[in-house]
Design an enzyme around this catalytic site. Structure first.
Site, PDB file in Angstrom:
ATOM      1  NE  ARG A 241     -50.254  16.518 -12.148  1.00  0.00           N
ATOM      2  CZ  ARG A 241     -49.052  16.089 -11.491  1.00  0.00           C
ATOM      3  NH1 ARG A 241     -49.524  15.634 -10.316  1.00  0.00           N
ATOM      4  NH2 ARG A 241     -48.137  16.396 -11.857  1.00  0.00           N
ATOM      5  CD  GLU A 270     -53.596  20.084  -6.804  1.00  0.00           C
ATOM      6  OE1 GLU A 270     -52.426  20.644  -6.943  1.00  0.00           O
ATOM      7  OE2 GLU A 270     -53.851  18.856  -6.861  1.00  0.00           O
ATOM      8  CG  HIS A 288     -50.052  18.016  -5.631  1.00  0.00           C
ATOM      9  ND1 HIS A 288     -50.707  18.362  -6.812  1.00  0.00           N
ATOM     10  CD2 HIS A 288     -49.205  17.000  -5.732  1.00  0.00           C
ATOM     11  CE1 HIS A 288     -50.049  17.641  -7.706  1.00  0.00           C
ATOM     12  NE2 HIS A 288     -49.319  16.771  -7.077  1.00  0.00           N
TER      13      HIS A 288
HETATM   14  C1  GLV Z   1     -46.374  15.335  -8.703  1.00  0.00           C
HETATM   15  O1  GLV Z   1     -47.523  15.284  -8.466  1.00  0.00           O
HETATM   16  C2  GLV Z   1     -45.333  14.906  -9.712  1.00  0.00           C
HETATM   17  O2  GLV Z   1     -46.060  14.909 -10.916  1.00  0.00           O
HETATM   18  O3  GLV Z   1     -44.115  15.139  -9.390  1.00  0.00           O
END
Ligand code: GLV
Length: 324
Positions: A241, A270, A288
């Protein structure tokens, strides 16, 4: 009299919707949008829903939950749940589920794509070739960093951190890790790793990779001071994150030449990027996409929908988010 089917909202299309799972069990509405949903749009879409399948970009806040009196379950199509106000959900009796396990290997693979790509300047090389700047082989062209013999610092030795560490011997790296509590002795032995205090790991690692959940405790974990305490020339990688690191300070550390490079799959705000980030050559930026494989996304959708239906049908879901 036919029974009323529960109303389920998918806040965006899932990859390969398992129609057979839902047939005759729920009335499904799928939202389609280009930009992340705002609180207002999400609340309005979920107003009369009994269950919601949400994504990591959906702000499932107390305000949203308040506006959805029928909602019994939020099945988050992600392993991270920082987009959901868990306390507010608990207070309203809304069950929250997530998708642990199924995305571990895909995310670990992508982390290694970032590590290898950053160490060997893959994005920079790709841009060079595309822009017609490759004028022929040269002995000093695009020199990177050997990984063999170096130290990988894994911050957070959970499922994904372990899967990343498991791949390290193939590339000849030694692994150290940091986390609040010590990992099981068998896990340490199998991975050949030792735990260090975070600040020692920061000073020791040639490549530092983050694998912890974003919580109030971990927000800003890699702040300016820690980024500048990293070894000169070290590589910074984050596929967890963006809120775990201070992105403006990272730009500063890269621009100043203190860090050798960064591989980022996640960003602090983001989809916005910190000023200066895209202008840097020594960064590899991905959108991501840690779990973005056909197989993994299909498994995530199936897991999230099975748990969602379980709650709506009065059964225990298999993957409730553990109490904090
Ligand atoms: C991806 O970042 C998730 O948390 O699945």
């Amino acid at each position: 009299m036919s029974k009323r089917l529960p109303r389920v909202v998918l806040t965006a299309p899932v990859s390969r919707l398992p129609e057979e799972l839902l047939a005759g069990r729920a009335r499904v509405r799928v939202l389609r949008h280009r930009k992340p949903l705002t609180e207002e749009r999400l609340a309005s879409a979920l107003r009369s829903a009994d269950g919601a399948l949400t994504y990591l970009s959906d702000p499932v806040t107390a305000k949203v939950l308040e506006g959805c009196p029928r909602l019994k379950v939020v099945a988050n199509h992600a392993v991270g749940v920082n987009n959901i106000d868990l306390a507010a959900a608990r207070a309203r009796g809304v069950v929250v589920t997530y998708t642990p396990g199924v995305l571990t290997e895909a995310t670990a693979d992508l982390t290694w794509a970032l590590i290898l790509g950053t160490a060997r300047r893959a994005a920079e090389g790709d841009r060079m070739v595309r822009r017609g700047k490759f004028h022929g082989w040269a002995a000093d062209l695009l020199l990177g960093m050997d990984l063999r013999g170096k130290t990988l610092g894994v911050v957070g030795l959970g499922r994904i951190g372990q899967a990343v560490a498991r791949r390290a011997p193939a590339f000849g790296l030694k692994v150290v890790y940091a986390q609040r509590s010590r990992a099981d002795g068998c896990v340490e032995a199998a991975l050949g790793t030792v735990r260090l205090p975070l600040d020692d790991l920061v000073r020791t690692a040639d490549v530092l990779t983050l694998h912890c959940p974003l919580t109030e405790e971990t927000r800003g974990l890699m702040g300016r001071e820690r980024l500048f305490a990293m070894k000169p020339g070290a590589l910074f990688v984050n596929a967890s994150r963006g809120g775990l690191h201070d992105e403006a300070a990272l730009v500063e550390a890269l621009a100043a030449g203190h860090l050798g490079g960064a591989g980022l799959d996640v960003f602090e705000n983001e989809p916005a990027l910190s000023p200066g980030l895209v202008g840097l050559d020594n960064v590899l930026l991905l959108p991501h996409a840690g779990s973005a494989t056909h197989e993994t996304r299909a498994a995530m959708a199936r897991m999230a929908l099975s748990d969602l239906l379980a709650v709506l049908e009065g059964r225990e879901p298999e993957h409730p988010v553990p109490a904090g």
